[in-house]
Design a protein around this motif. Sequence first.
Motif, mmCIF file in Angstrom:
data_model
loop_
_atom_site.group_PDB
_atom_site.id
_atom_site.type_symbol
_atom_site.label_atom_id
_atom_site.label_comp_id
_atom_site.label_asym_id
_atom_site.label_seq_id
_atom_site.Cartn_x
_atom_site.Cartn_y
_atom_site.Cartn_z
ATOM 1 N N GLU A 284 36.608 18.819 40.399
ATOM 2 C CA GLU A 284 35.184 18.987 40.176
ATOM 3 C C GLU A 284 34.902 18.915 38.675
ATOM 4 O O GLU A 284 35.504 19.638 37.878
ATOM 5 C CB GLU A 284 34.719 20.335 40.742
ATOM 6 N N LYS A 285 33.990 18.063 38.318
ATOM 7 C CA LYS A 285 33.617 17.905 36.912
ATOM 8 C C LYS A 285 32.233 18.476 36.685
ATOM 9 O O LYS A 285 31.392 18.480 37.578
ATOM 10 C CB LYS A 285 33.629 16.425 36.511
ATOM 11 N N GLU A 286 32.009 18.908 35.483
ATOM 12 C CA GLU A 286 30.702 19.451 35.130
ATOM 13 C C GLU A 286 29.696 18.320 35.006
ATOM 14 O O GLU A 286 29.993 17.267 34.451
ATOM 15 C CB GLU A 286 30.806 20.194 33.802
ATOM 16 N N ARG A 287 28.535 18.549 35.548
ATOM 17 C CA ARG A 287 27.498 17.523 35.469
ATOM 18 C C ARG A 287 27.057 17.322 34.021
ATOM 19 O O ARG A 287 26.818 18.280 33.297
ATOM 20 C CB ARG A 287 26.292 17.929 36.314
ATOM 21 N N ARG A 288 26.915 16.082 33.675
ATOM 22 C CA ARG A 288 26.488 15.746 32.321
ATOM 23 C C ARG A 288 25.045 15.260 32.384
ATOM 24 O O ARG A 288 24.762 14.073 32.483
ATOM 25 C CB ARG A 288 27.396 14.673 31.726
ATOM 26 N N ASP A 289 24.126 16.196 32.388
ATOM 27 C CA ASP A 289 22.705 15.865 32.420
ATOM 28 C C ASP A 289 22.188 15.808 30.991
ATOM 29 O O ASP A 289 22.430 16.718 30.187
ATOM 30 C CB ASP A 289 21.915 16.910 33.209
ATOM 31 N N ILE A 290 21.448 14.740 30.675
ATOM 32 C CA ILE A 290 20.884 14.553 29.336
ATOM 33 C C ILE A 290 19.384 14.358 29.478
ATOM 34 O O ILE A 290 18.935 13.454 30.204
ATOM 35 C CB ILE A 290 21.516 13.346 28.617
ATOM 36 N N ALA A 291 18.630 15.204 28.817
ATOM 37 C CA ALA A 291 17.182 15.047 28.774
ATOM 38 C C ALA A 291 16.832 14.075 27.649
ATOM 39 O O ALA A 291 17.207 14.286 26.490
ATOM 40 C CB ALA A 291 16.503 16.396 28.549
ATOM 41 N N VAL A 292 16.131 13.016 28.018
ATOM 42 C CA VAL A 292 15.816 11.942 27.073
ATOM 43 C C VAL A 292 14.302 11.845 26.943
ATOM 44 O O VAL A 292 13.576 11.850 27.960
ATOM 45 C CB VAL A 292 16.403 10.592 27.542
ATOM 46 N N ASP A 293 13.841 11.757 25.716
ATOM 47 C CA ASP A 293 12.409 11.551 25.487
ATOM 48 C C ASP A 293 12.003 10.171 26.000
ATOM 49 O O ASP A 293 12.725 9.182 25.810
ATOM 50 C CB ASP A 293 12.105 11.678 23.992
ATOM 51 N N VAL A 294 10.842 10.099 26.649
ATOM 52 C CA VAL A 294 10.404 8.838 27.259
ATOM 53 C C VAL A 294 10.172 7.765 26.203
ATOM 54 O O VAL A 294 10.262 6.562 26.502
ATOM 55 C CB VAL A 294 9.127 9.062 28.091
ATOM 56 N N ARG A 295 9.906 8.140 24.975
ATOM 57 C CA ARG A 295 9.697 7.148 23.919
ATOM 58 C C ARG A 295 10.999 6.542 23.429
ATOM 59 O O ARG A 295 10.991 5.542 22.706
ATOM 60 C CB ARG A 295 8.952 7.796 22.746
ATOM 61 N N GLU A 296 12.128 7.132 23.808
ATOM 62 C CA GLU A 296 13.418 6.623 23.377
ATOM 63 C C GLU A 296 13.910 5.446 24.198
ATOM 64 O O GLU A 296 14.934 4.851 23.861
ATOM 65 C CB GLU A 296 14.466 7.740 23.428
ATOM 66 N N PHE A 297 13.210 5.115 25.271
ATOM 67 C CA PHE A 297 13.666 4.016 26.115
ATOM 68 C C PHE A 297 13.347 2.655 25.508
ATOM 69 O O PHE A 297 13.624 1.633 26.123
ATOM 70 C CB PHE A 297 13.062 4.141 27.512
ATOM 71 N N ARG A 298 12.748 2.638 24.330
ATOM 72 C CA ARG A 298 12.601 1.377 23.602
ATOM 73 C C ARG A 298 13.926 0.954 22.968
ATOM 74 O O ARG A 298 14.116 -0.224 22.650
ATOM 75 C CB ARG A 298 11.539 1.509 22.513
ATOM 76 N N TYR B 282 17.018 13.818 22.177
ATOM 77 C CA TYR B 282 17.989 14.008 23.255
ATOM 78 C C TYR B 282 18.386 15.483 23.266
ATOM 79 O O TYR B 282 18.682 16.073 22.215
ATOM 80 C CB TYR B 282 19.238 13.144 23.052
ATOM 81 N N VAL B 283 18.408 16.066 24.453
ATOM 82 C CA VAL B 283 18.850 17.451 24.627
ATOM 83 C C VAL B 283 20.071 17.427 25.537
ATOM 84 O O VAL B 283 19.974 17.075 26.722
ATOM 85 C CB VAL B 283 17.742 18.333 25.226
ATOM 86 N N LEU B 284 21.239 17.802 24.984
ATOM 87 C CA LEU B 284 22.479 17.799 25.757
ATOM 88 C C LEU B 284 22.663 19.097 26.524
ATOM 89 O O LEU B 284 22.939 19.083 27.731
ATOM 90 C CB LEU B 284 23.672 17.571 24.823
ATOM 91 N N THR B 285 22.519 20.202 25.843
ATOM 92 C CA THR B 285 22.611 21.525 26.466
ATOM 93 C C THR B 285 21.516 22.396 25.866
ATOM 94 O O THR B 285 20.671 21.931 25.097
ATOM 95 C CB THR B 285 23.996 22.149 26.216
ATOM 96 N N SER B 286 21.551 23.650 26.221
ATOM 97 C CA SER B 286 20.584 24.589 25.631
ATOM 98 C C SER B 286 20.899 24.885 24.173
ATOM 99 O O SER B 286 20.121 25.567 23.501
ATOM 100 C CB SER B 286 20.588 25.896 26.427
#
Length: 758
Positions: free
Chosen positions: A652-666, A690-694
């Motif tokens: 089992e691996k830890e989920r790697r969730d990354i919060a990305v700002d919508v303007r960064e998709f350019r 980008y927010v990796l963790t808290s």
Amino acid sequence: IITSRILIVDLLTNIAQPADIEGILVAHAEHVTEQSTEAFILRIYRTQRAWLTNSTTSAPNQSIPGGTIENCGSPTLTKAAGFVKAFTEDPASLMAGFSKVDKILKSLRVRKIYLYPRFHSTISSELEQNPPNVIELHQKLTPLMKEVQAAIAGSMHICIKQLKRDSPLIQFDDADISIENCISKNFDLAISRQLDQDWHRIKPETKQLISDLRTLRSLLQYLIHYDCVNFWKLIQSIKAMSAASRHPSLWLLQPTGEILFQKAKERLYCITETSAQSKMKRKPPEADAQNTDPSALKPILEENPKWRLLRKVLTEIQQEFHEHHDSLNFATKAARILVMVKDERTIETLHSYLTEGSQRTMTLRWLRYLETANALSRAIIKGEKGMSGLTEEARLLLEEEGRARNFLFGGRISIKRSSNGHSETEGSKNRKFNEDLTAAKSSKKRRKIAEEMARGQLVDQTDVQQRLILDEAVHLSEQRVISSDELTRPKPDVVEEGDLEISKIETLQVVFRSYSCVDEGKSFFLLNDLRPCAIVLYDADPAFIRAIEIYSSTIAEDITDVSDAASTDRLKVYFMLFESSFEEQLFLKTLEREKNAFERLIHHVKSMPLPVNTLETTTQEILHSAGLVGTYAGQSLPLSIDTRTGRGKQSEKERRDIAVDVREFRSALPSILHQGGMRLAPVTLTVGDYVLTSVHCIERKSISDLFGSFASGRLYVQAEQMIKYYKCPCLLIEFDPSKSFCLQNPNDIGGDIRSDSI
């Protein structure tokens, strides 16, 4: 209609369901790369749709809408995965670089490529059903224009020769880097492709040579499109900027540069010496005694040869229109002549030439130049030396300014006959304008006096305002009665912008359009809306010529007599080119480059291996624990599965969730993270990108954005906010992969900072 950035966010948040999208059409396929947003969209669309299809099948060879899945154990490319069709109109860009076609096919996730050149049998038979009647008109350059063009070509040869000697980094065996190809933009692209990685190592003199080649190529273009006055002003400004630079242009110091300026000046004016015998023949003795000038300035003001040719073409079209007016089919054509030019500046020049004539157009530009050029002479005259401080040429230019102004605005009264037989001069027009201006001032004065008189009286302000409005209405009605005869006068030749003009539909009209104002791919719609009876290509453009061929074939259905070759329903196209000029060479080079690109593509497709389109096992896989399809919104999609280990050995691996700002998709970073197996959550972030963790927050900056943030102080504010809310804030500096890895070029650093301090 949405942009690609919005679509990728909707796909990641499960707002747009891939199962509801049957296919995707991609325009400008030559710009698609592995990290582009289009490739990101297609990766998610293909993979999610394939796994959604596999999850709905309970047994092998089970039919589903849109195709058949024969093997449910692994994702395969089937019809159920949706179709992707990409289009491009630039075959030459597909062959630029190493294996670019294969990379584009891999990024698009398609396996086949179809080529449709102009010489394709299907395309030729379709376009030749109703071909336009093309009339080629080759105009010769004037002798002075030929000499200027030869001087520019000689200067380019000197710059390339010096560039070969000073820059060993450039490989001149490349086919694009040659004297013949330096007239096109491919020359700049070829040099930039070789020097981008080592641009900071190049000497300033070499950089100046590359810039000079661009300048000289622009001069070849401006020689054809500009008039002689504006061309002279342009090269004068180039000379002034080079004199103020630390590294002056090499070609200005060569004999070819001197010839260029000499011949360009001869197109504008010449200074001739007046002998005593010629004075006695031309002038009486008293005039000779007053005029003791040893020389005289003679304005040449050479006009563009294409202007006269355009007037002849428009006159010929007008005569044919009146002769065949009854036989024209207005269902397929309108009474319009479409003239296509390069830019809006050419439209303004041609409008002035066709409405005011060549002499007045050129004299007006000549006067504007003299007003600017003589500013220094006027300042010298006001000094102690007076007229004696001027050179002979400066004194003659100052005198010529007065003669040009008298020709345009004084001593020349143009009389126009109105419909009632009365004559109207320019002086009467000016008097009428002054009278209207005086009347408007008197109206304002009366209103102000009435307001001041009513201020001290106990009178209702509403009554005062109504009385003032009534007085103005009476005054305006009197002005209308006085100028009522203006309605019977003919309309002016020049119609101001915004004025409404009523004319019959059958009246022949001339419509000017520039290639710069026509959006890419909208040429056919322009022709379909205007439906011209004749098209004049003042400037050549291969893409617009293709649009004319398509438009001519589409109107073939409305033509009743297609077999008649001399039918008036065939679209007439007048193609104008300068003979033995830069324009002709550039047009032929463009056609040759397109043909060679198609031939190379045909040979490449024959030997190209079949692209491997196995779908990548990234975050779009089914849950290996439950066997259900997950979504980004429900946070149920897994990470990449390591296929090198057995099923039971997976940890089992830890989920790697990354919060990305919508303007960064350019940028390309979200696509790279997604390829690495990370799960992206598009949100609107107020702090960071980008927010990796808290604890971890990242702010991404490109080089240009970093310099701008330093200058505006925005980076300091962003750093304060990140420190306030996160324990480990980070700054990610993103370099351009095609550029050298450095913040500042050492050659551009001045003496205040040492290069080893960076």
